[in-house]
Design a protein around this motif. Structure first.
Motif, PDB file in Angstrom:
ATOM      1  N   VAL A  92      11.212 -26.260   9.631  1.00 27.32           N
ATOM      2  CA  VAL A  92      10.907 -27.684   9.487  1.00 27.32           C
ATOM      3  C   VAL A  92      10.150 -28.115  10.737  1.00 27.32           C
ATOM      4  N   GLY A  93       8.973 -28.703  10.542  1.00 29.04           N
ATOM      5  CA  GLY A  93       8.176 -29.154  11.677  1.00 29.04           C
ATOM      6  C   GLY A  93       8.394 -30.627  11.952  1.00 29.04           C
ATOM      7  N   VAL A  94       8.512 -30.971  13.223  1.00 26.24           N
ATOM      8  CA  VAL A  94       8.682 -32.372  13.601  1.00 26.24           C
ATOM      9  C   VAL A  94       7.692 -32.724  14.706  1.00 26.24           C
ATOM     10  N   VAL A  95       7.394 -34.002  14.816  1.00 27.73           N
ATOM     11  CA  VAL A  95       6.681 -34.524  15.975  1.00 27.73           C
ATOM     12  C   VAL A  95       7.677 -35.391  16.737  1.00 27.73           C
ATOM     13  N   LEU A  96       7.795 -35.154  18.030  1.00 28.90           N
ATOM     14  CA  LEU A  96       8.768 -35.888  18.825  1.00 28.90           C
ATOM     15  C   LEU A  96       8.353 -37.349  18.975  1.00 28.90           C
ATOM     16  N   GLY A  97       9.347 -38.213  19.137  1.00 23.36           N
ATOM     17  CA  GLY A  97       9.086 -39.643  19.193  1.00 23.36           C
ATOM     18  C   GLY A  97       8.124 -40.040  20.295  1.00 23.36           C
ATOM     19  N   GLU A  98       8.293 -39.469  21.493  1.00 27.79           N
ATOM     20  CA  GLU A  98       7.416 -39.855  22.598  1.00 27.79           C
ATOM     21  C   GLU A  98       5.997 -39.349  22.384  1.00 27.79           C
ATOM     22  N   TRP A  99       5.841 -38.253  21.627  1.00 25.77           N
ATOM     23  CA  TRP A  99       4.500 -37.777  21.310  1.00 25.77           C
ATOM     24  C   TRP A  99       3.833 -38.718  20.306  1.00 25.77           C
ATOM     25  N   ALA A 100       4.596 -39.160  19.314  1.00 20.26           N
ATOM     26  CA  ALA A 100       4.051 -40.043  18.282  1.00 20.26           C
ATOM     27  C   ALA A 100       3.612 -41.377  18.871  1.00 20.26           C
ATOM     28  N   GLU A 101       4.319 -41.852  19.896  1.00 21.87           N
ATOM     29  CA  GLU A 101       3.935 -43.110  20.538  1.00 21.87           C
ATOM     30  C   GLU A 101       2.525 -43.012  21.103  1.00 21.87           C
ATOM     31  N   HIS A 102       2.183 -41.842  21.636  1.00 21.88           N
ATOM     32  CA  HIS A 102       0.830 -41.628  22.158  1.00 21.88           C
ATOM     33  C   HIS A 102      -0.195 -41.693  21.037  1.00 21.88           C
ATOM     34  N   GLU A 103       0.117 -41.067  19.889  1.00 23.92           N
ATOM     35  CA  GLU A 103      -0.818 -41.064  18.772  1.00 23.92           C
ATOM     36  C   GLU A 103      -1.104 -42.477  18.285  1.00 23.92           C
ATOM     37  N   ASN A 104      -0.123 -43.365  18.410  1.00 21.07           N
ATOM     38  CA  ASN A 104      -0.305 -44.736  17.949  1.00 21.07           C
ATOM     39  C   ASN A 104      -1.271 -45.526  18.821  1.00 21.07           C
ATOM     40  N   LEU A 105      -1.613 -44.983  20.002  1.00 16.35           N
ATOM     41  CA  LEU A 105      -2.560 -45.665  20.877  1.00 16.35           C
ATOM     42  C   LEU A 105      -4.002 -45.463  20.426  1.00 16.35           C
TER      43      LEU A 105
END
Length: 201
Positions: A92-105
């Protein structure tokens, strides 16, 4: 102690993911938010033990990690979201929360927008420019005689955005422009760049 290890080396067993795979996919569909603990750390990403799903093999791959961050350490508690299932190896692949916050920028940045930033690194492939918290753009060095002579690390420059690749979290930039042009949109052909947006790698 090595900075990299497999779950078994940390006293954590790798579960028999194959036998529980159908149930794992059912209870952890794409989009599910998870919490867990890092139980293994490799150059390609980190393995997680997910709360409530001890039979799941969960991996956060480094290709979703912003360049300005580091992999979490073994024992660290993390949050994230399921983004893929790999049937061939029952992961199962996940993206970590702090990584996703960067993508939202990234949606803040638009093609043709003029921005200012600071040069953080000069490499053979181009010049990296810090644009925002954990967001960097790249001025590619291409052509028959690419040169970095006009750039120095720490230099403040103004540039135009040529491409924004949301899928791969990349921003490609053009050559420096006059700082006063950063107050508004500038024409895409205002200056000649070394980079053709159609050739984005």
């Amino acid at each position: 102690m090595s900075e990299y290890s497999w779950p078994g080396e940390n006293g954590r067993y790798m579960p028999d993911a194959a036998s529980a795979w159908a149930e794992t996919v059912r209870v952890l569909p794409v989009g599910t938010r998870i919490t867990g603990e890092v139980i293994g750390r490799q150059p390609f990403g980190v393995f997680l033990s997910i709360d409530g799903r001890p039979d799941a093999v969960v991996l956060a791959r480094i290709d979703r990690m912003p360049r300005c961050m580091e992999l979490p350490t073994v024992g660290q508690q993390v949050t994230g979201q399921v983004v893929w299932h790999a049937d061939h190896n029952h992961q199962v692949g996940v993206v970590l929360g702090e990584w996703a916050e960067h993508e939202n920028l990234l949606p803040r940045f638009r093609v043709g927008q003029a921005v200012s930033g600071r040069i953080t690194k000069i490499a053979p492939i181009g010049v990296f420019v810090h644009l925002d918290h954990c967001v960097e753009g790249l001025i590619p060095l291409t052509g028959p005689t690419p040169t970095t002579e006009a750039f120095t690390e720490g230099q403040e420059i103004s540039v135009q955005i040529i491409t924004v690749d949301h899928k791969r979290n990349r921003i490609h930039l053009g050559e420096p422009i006059a700082p006063e042009l950063c107050t508004a949109q500038v024409p895409h052909n205002l200056f000649r760049t070394r980079h053709d947006p159609q050739d984005t790698a």
